[in-house]
Design a protein around this motif. Structure first.
Motif, short mmCIF file in Angstrom:
data_model
loop_
_atom_site.label_atom_id
_atom_site.label_comp_id
_atom_site.label_asym_id
_atom_site.label_seq_id
_atom_site.Cartn_x
_atom_site.Cartn_y
_atom_site.Cartn_z
N VAL A 157 37.04 39.96 45.77
CA VAL A 157 36.94 40.26 44.34
C VAL A 157 37.69 39.21 43.53
N ASN A 158 38.88 38.81 44.01
CA ASN A 158 39.63 37.74 43.34
C ASN A 158 38.77 36.49 43.20
N ALA A 159 38.18 36.07 44.30
CA ALA A 159 37.39 34.84 44.28
C ALA A 159 36.22 34.94 43.30
N THR A 160 35.62 36.11 43.23
CA THR A 160 34.49 36.32 42.34
C THR A 160 34.92 36.23 40.87
N TRP B 276 40.08 42.74 48.43
CA TRP B 276 40.84 42.16 47.31
C TRP B 276 40.54 40.67 47.15
N ASP B 277 40.61 39.92 48.25
CA ASP B 277 40.42 38.47 48.17
C ASP B 277 39.00 38.12 47.72
N MET C 149 43.98 43.03 51.08
CA MET C 149 44.71 42.01 50.33
C MET C 149 45.70 41.32 51.25
N ASN C 150 45.72 40.01 51.23
CA ASN C 150 46.62 39.25 52.08
C ASN C 150 47.90 38.95 51.31
N GLY D 68 54.14 33.45 42.16
CA GLY D 68 54.82 34.16 43.23
C GLY D 68 54.25 33.83 44.58
N VAL D 69 54.01 34.87 45.39
CA VAL D 69 53.29 34.69 46.65
C VAL D 69 51.85 35.15 46.53
N MET D 70 51.57 36.01 45.54
CA MET D 70 50.22 36.57 45.41
C MET D 70 49.17 35.48 45.23
#
Length: 478
Positions: free
Chosen positions: A418-421, A415-416, A1-2, A440-442
């Motif tokens: 899965v987020n995109a999916t 993480w990124d 996760m970035n 936020g920053v997330m």
């Protein structure tokens, strides 16, 4: 996760300037000791950790104004903070900014039961606000699991949601007026108690949900409602999310606004709570795949249980309810709610989890869950989707748990992906990638992929206008 995907300059604070800031609040309330700063620097899930030269704890609006005036003149970055319960990193000083804690602004200034309003300062906790309303035989309807810690200022700044949003709306719905300190230290006094005030732009809505990037909320006039005279809480097993949505429709038609909460839970999540929380028990026996927790409220002192029984009976006749029980006491109702509230806590016991706070139209909830499940299991075979949440307002906390026996860090490194999916499904169905937790920053760097470009232009224009020197929570949201 970035967690901090865009590099930003570290902030430095000269010793003499530090003294000037400390003098505004007094040495006692200017925290420079590193161990004493820790509660202000670590996010509750430990995803984010920050650092700061000083945590300032003003005790008045005048002190907040003086701090911002000095910060604006010296271009010193400020991160405002309430109870530090945010989940997207918006309240953390990632680059050495000064932390401005509002928790000492904790006065309930007025409760007006005739006007159905309450004026409170930003540092008042949600629990205290609800208690103050209760003492006047009124209800402040926002309800969050973190009510003992989260503050009214933080709730408004993030436009928090909660389990009662179905009937009463999110934080924005509860605010009639605000007191806000602007970036240059001026104080906007818009503590309006009126339901009707058609005198130009509704400025309060600029600051609600802005996460402290446009101004710092120091007080608010909140809308109260009459306390319900009866509450009934039921637990129902349902065959599918589609059945849950249809049961919700049935309940809303039957009660005309009396459904105050409607929470959807997957069986594996309920089982995890029961297995890891010794105080929890499965409310109904049987191999049921999904459950809903339904709460009804009414001003009538009697008859509501009959209404809930009728809803569940009709649901059973239509094949929407497989089994159900209604709480016979306040304690049993609390036990139902405990299971739902433990969902976030219990996940750390069952493996690493990639979390999403999303919303889609209520009618699209079943399609979202089905399509997201298919997409993430195709991306990472063996993952365990755990969708749950406020189906009544379309807000699903769609969490993805690592495959059994998988390496935790390797899983979280995706993480990124899965987020995109998941977000692709959300976008397709006309939803939002942030339902109640904020940006936020997330989610800052991916926001342009999902936000209308004209809306983003307007947001940036407002930021430049209200905070031309960029001192208020820089790097958050935009």
């Amino acid at each position: 996760m970035n967690l901090q995907s865009k590099p930003e300059a570290e902030r430095k604070l000269a010793p003499e300037l530090l003294k000037r800031f400390a003098a505004i609040v007094g040495e006692k309330y200017a925290i420079t000791d590193r161990p004493a700063q820790t509660p202000y620097l670590v996010e509750m899930r430990d995803l984010y950790r920050g650092h700061t030269p000083v945590v300032l704890r003003p005790g008045s609006v005048e002190e907040v104004a003086a701090i911002l005036k000095l910060a604006n003149e010296t271009r010193t970055a400020i991160v405002p903070q309430g109870g530090n319960t945010g989940l997207v990193g918006g309240q953390i000083p990632h680059h050495g900014e000064v932390v401005l804690s509002l928790t000492r602004l904790d006065k309930v200034r007025e409760v007006d039961p005739i006007s159905n309003t309450m004026t409170v300062e930003a540092g008042v906790t949600l629990q205290r606000a609800r208690e103050a309303a209760e003492q006047a035989d009124r209800l402040y309807p926002q309800l969050l699991p973190s009510e003992g810690t989260c503050t009214i200022g933080g709730n408004l700044s993030t436009n928090a949601g909660g389990v009662a949003a179905l009937a009463h709306g999110i934080a924005r719905s509860h605010a009639l007026g605000l007191e806000v300190v602007l970036a240059d230290g001026r104080v906007l006094n818009d503590l309006n108690k009126l339901k009707k005030n058609n005198t130009g732009y509704d400025l309060k809505n600029l600051f609600i949900g802005a996460e402290g990037t446009l101004g710092i909320i120091t007080a608010a006039v909140l809308r109260l409602v009459p306390r319900p005279r009866s509450i009934e809480t039921g637990w129902a097993a349902v065959p599918s999310p589609q059945a849950a949505v249809e049961l919700l429709t049935l309940a809303e038609e039957r009660t005309a606004g009396g459904v105050t909460s409607f929470e959807l839970m997957l069986r594996s999540g309920v089982e995890a709570v029961v297995n890891f929380d010794s105080a929890s028990r499965m409310p109904v026996d049987g191999p049921y795949p999904w459950f809903v927790l339904i709460e009804l409220s009414s001003q009538a002192r009697s008859g509501l249980r009959d209404v809930l029984e009728d809803i569940l009976a009709q649901g059973n006749e239509k094949g929407l309810v497989l089994d159900a029980t209604i709480a016979d006491s306040v304690q049993q109702a609390k036990s139902f709610w405990r299971i739902r509230e433990m969902f976030g806590e219990v996940q750390r016991h069952i493996g690493a989890s990639i979390k999403h706070d999303v919303s889609v139209p209520v009618a699209a909830v079943p399609a979202f869950i089905a399509e997201a499940n298919a997409a993430v299991t195709k991306l990472i075979p063996g993952v365990r989707p755990l969708p749950f949440g406020h189906v009544g307002d379309g807000n699903i906390h769609y969490n993805v748990t690592q495959p059994e026996g998988a390496d935790k860090q390797k899983f979280l490194a995706r993480w990124d992906e899965v987020n995109a999916t998941v977000f692709a499904v959300v976008k397709k169905l006309g939803g939002s990638i942030s339902a109640e937790h904020g940006v936020g920053v997330m989610k800052r760097d991916i926001l342009p992929e999902y936000k209308d470009p004209v809306a983003l232009e307007l947001m940036r224009a407002l930021k430049r206008t209200l905070d031309p020197n960029g001192i208020l929570n820089p790097g958050k949201v935009l």
